[in-house]
Design an enzyme around this catalytic site. Sequence first.
Site, short mmCIF file in Angstrom:
data_model
loop_
_atom_site.label_atom_id
_atom_site.label_comp_id
_atom_site.label_asym_id
_atom_site.label_seq_id
_atom_site.Cartn_x
_atom_site.Cartn_y
_atom_site.Cartn_z
N ASP A 175 145.16 102.30 15.53
CA ASP A 175 144.65 101.40 14.50
C ASP A 175 143.98 102.46 13.18
OD1 ASP A 175 143.23 100.07 16.89
OD2 ASP A 175 141.99 101.51 15.63
N1 URA Z 1 142.98 101.08 21.54
C1 URA Z 1 142.58 100.83 20.27
O1 URA Z 1 141.36 100.32 20.40
N2 URA Z 1 143.01 101.32 19.26
C2 URA Z 1 144.17 102.01 19.01
O2 URA Z 1 144.34 102.58 18.11
C3 URA Z 1 144.78 102.48 20.32
C4 URA Z 1 144.12 101.94 21.52
#
Ligand code: URA
Length: 235
Positions: free
Chosen positions: A103
């Site tokens: 993310d």
């Molecule tokens: N878990 C998360 O919370 N965000 C990511 O980008 C990957 C794994």
Amino acid sequence: MRINKYLAQCGLGSRRKVEELILENKVQVNGKVINNLAFQVNEKKDKVTVENKEVKPFNEYVYLKLNKPKGYICSAKDEKGRKTIYDLIPDAKGRLFSVGRLDYNTEGLLLLTNDGDLAYKLTHPNYEIEKEYIVVIEGKIKESECAVLRAGVIENGKRMPEAKVDVIQVLKDRTRLSVRIDEGQNRQVRRMFDPIGKTIILLKRVRIGEITLGGLVRGKYKELNEEELAYLSKI
Ligand code: URA
């Protein structure tokens, strides 16, 4: 060749993902919409189009690893005008897709490829490919809270997947942990820390299976080496 495999080899995503294109009536073979997932393509004769654009399987697969910085999204475009990973690898746009996503505020190891089958295997929980994250949280964490994370925290009455969790460094105002998970649910790691009331300062993926970030500089990418490719070919 089955239509989903053919489309995956064209770099349009995993077999599961391309099935959505078929079910959305976006795929035509020789001018006719195909909605039968078992359709067999004659690779020599048939003309396959997706949203009226002809697609052809790649002769060669490409595998890259990127050290994604915080502040970039993994899709090709963003309605909010945020930077995307394709600003870091312009040549990959429309050609390579990321294997799973990190993310906006997460950094670290991201694989990019045009090999839809591999993307499927690396992200599907049945293949149990472990992903390792470094998580830095504010303050300290108790052993009992780590045990809750390991067993799978309860979120909205449902237990999240188990995780392997180790504290690797305790500083005055923050704690660094290693978190390993097999699945890749949306915001999974961040969601794990919510119920135990911990604030994440940094989230960074450092390993997918046997592929590590190594010394790759933030924002840079490179092709996988022979050892890494050999590992992928065994999955
Ligand atoms: N878990 C998360 O919370 N965000 C990511 O980008 C990957 C794994």
